[in-house]
Enzyme design. Structure first.
Site, PDB file in Angstrom:
ATOM      1  CG  HIS A  95       7.521   0.719   2.626  1.00 59.15           C
ATOM      2  ND1 HIS A  95       6.597   1.590   2.084  1.00 59.15           N
ATOM      3  CD2 HIS A  95       8.165   1.444   3.564  1.00 59.15           C
ATOM      4  CE1 HIS A  95       6.681   2.772   2.671  1.00 59.15           C
ATOM      5  NE2 HIS A  95       7.624   2.705   3.589  1.00 59.15           N
ATOM      6  CG  ASP A 116       3.218   3.224   0.226  1.00 59.97           C
ATOM      7  OD1 ASP A 116       2.839   2.837  -0.898  1.00 59.97           O
ATOM      8  OD2 ASP A 116       3.883   2.510   0.991  1.00 59.97           O
ATOM      9  CG  HIS A 118       0.296  -0.129  -2.103  1.00 58.01           C
ATOM     10  ND1 HIS A 118       1.358   0.299  -2.879  1.00 58.01           N
ATOM     11  CD2 HIS A 118      -0.502  -0.865  -2.908  1.00 58.01           C
ATOM     12  CE1 HIS A 118       1.212  -0.180  -4.113  1.00 58.01           C
ATOM     13  NE2 HIS A 118       0.086  -0.875  -4.160  1.00 58.01           N
ATOM     14  CG  ASP A 120       2.898  -0.395   2.884  1.00 59.09           C
ATOM     15  OD1 ASP A 120       2.362  -1.044   1.978  1.00 59.09           O
ATOM     16  OD2 ASP A 120       3.904   0.320   2.719  1.00 59.09           O
ATOM     17  CG  HIS A 133       6.049  -5.291  -0.001  1.00 61.14           C
ATOM     18  ND1 HIS A 133       6.337  -4.683  -1.193  1.00 61.14           N
ATOM     19  CD2 HIS A 133       4.973  -6.087  -0.250  1.00 61.14           C
ATOM     20  CE1 HIS A 133       5.481  -5.085  -2.124  1.00 61.14           C
ATOM     21  NE2 HIS A 133       4.650  -5.931  -1.576  1.00 61.14           N
ATOM     22  CG  ASP A 215       6.380   2.635  -1.783  1.00 64.14           C
ATOM     23  OD1 ASP A 215       6.670   2.614  -3.003  1.00 64.14           O
ATOM     24  OD2 ASP A 215       6.043   1.617  -1.155  1.00 64.14           O
ATOM     25  CG  ASP A 217       4.036   2.206  -4.499  1.00 67.50           C
ATOM     26  OD1 ASP A 217       3.661   3.127  -3.740  1.00 67.50           O
ATOM     27  OD2 ASP A 217       4.024   1.009  -4.151  1.00 67.50           O
ATOM     28  CD  GLU A 260       8.439  -1.693  -2.089  1.00 68.03           C
ATOM     29  OE1 GLU A 260       8.689  -2.277  -3.167  1.00 68.03           O
ATOM     30  OE2 GLU A 260       8.077  -2.290  -1.046  1.00 68.03           O
TER      31      GLU A 260
END
Length: 288
Positions: A95, A116, A118, A120, A133, A215, A217, A260
């Protein structure tokens, strides 16, 4: 919008786990270009940004700041050179590439929808791992290493909406609150539903062209096992598609990251195939 340009960034230098450098190949193998063409778009594959292999950097340890900066800078310049009206899809890769993609499409004020698990939003001071990332959104908002922010700062943090978050480090939690980033965690997804969150996000970013940074994930790992940093309890298949469909109906999305995807950890390329399906929904594919 009738033209789509695809650019790959085969990079895993920003991640703590190897393998997402093969994500662009997995997404192409999942027939992204052919499926987008089937929607009626003229599609051009611009190939890949140059990224050194980690094996060629032996004797060095991360965070590979200069190599990541250079790859993101090349991506930024490629996107800036695209004619107006072309819809870029950036294939990752980790990312950290979003530093280049967002700054490359932000020719004026732009709203960013960051989907996402996360946030980030770490900086070198707050990151437990030091992996870049986990920092690109902070860099884009002007926080972090000056060697990165000086080139990639591109958005007002109040023009950013995070959706699907369920893993936030203590230091970045403070930064998110301080910067005023709008965050919808999985708690809000469960409580409010994806449709309302998508509509709220569009209202919040009213009047702005949108960049979507997706992303893999953010999806539940039972659906998308091919990611480097899986977190249980993610979006379901229909939630993810509904989110893309509502954003598509706004007519305001101008660019997209698909990041990702880690084929090493995947099962028969199912994660890449699901990401392709989500991209098609964002581009307007409908059931009827």
């Amino acid at each position: 919008m009738e033209r789509v340009a695809v650019v790959g960034v085969p990079m895993d230098l920003g991640a703590g786990r190897r393998g997402v450098d093969m994500g662009p190949s997995a997404l192409r193998y999942a027939r992204l270009l052919e499926e987008v063409e089937a929607l009626g778009f003229a599609v051009e594959d611009l190939g890949n940004v140059r990224v050194p292999l980690a094996e060629t950097l032996r004797g060095r340890k991360g965070p590979y700041l200069e190599e990541i900066r250079q790859a993101a800078l090349e991506l930024k310049e490629r996107l800036l050179s695209l004619p107006e009206g072309v819809f870029p899809i950036v294939l990752g890769g980790d990312h950290s590439l979003a530093m280049g993609s967002v700054s490359g499409v932000a020719r004026g004020r732009v709203g960013v929808v960051w989907v996402d698990a996360h946030a980030d939003f770490n900086t070198p001071e707050t990151s437990p791992s030091g992996n870049i990332h986990g920092m690109p959104l902070a860099v884009l908002a002007g926080l972090g290493h000056p060697h990165l922010t000086g080139v990639f700062r591109a958005v007002d943090p109040k023009d950013v909406v995070l959706i699907g978050v369920r893993s936030v480090d203590p230091g970045e939690r403070h930064l998110l609150l301080e910067a005023g980033v709008r965050v919808y965690t999985m708690h809000e997804v469960d409580r409010l539903g994806v449709a309302r969150i998508a509509e709220d996000a569009l209202d919040y970013l009213a009047g702005l062209p949108l960049h979507v940074s997706l992303d893999a994930d953010v999806l539940d790992p039972t659906l998308a096992p091919g990611v480097g940093t899986p977190v249980p309890g993610g979006l379901t298949y229909r939630e993810a598609h509904l989110l893309m469909e509502v954003l598509a109906q706004s007519g305001r999305v101008r660019s997209l990251d698909l990041v990702e995807v880690n084929p090493i950890l995947d099962e028969r390329n199912r994660t890449a195939e699901m990401m392709v399906g989500l991209a098609l929904s964002l581009l307007g594919k409908r059931i009827l």
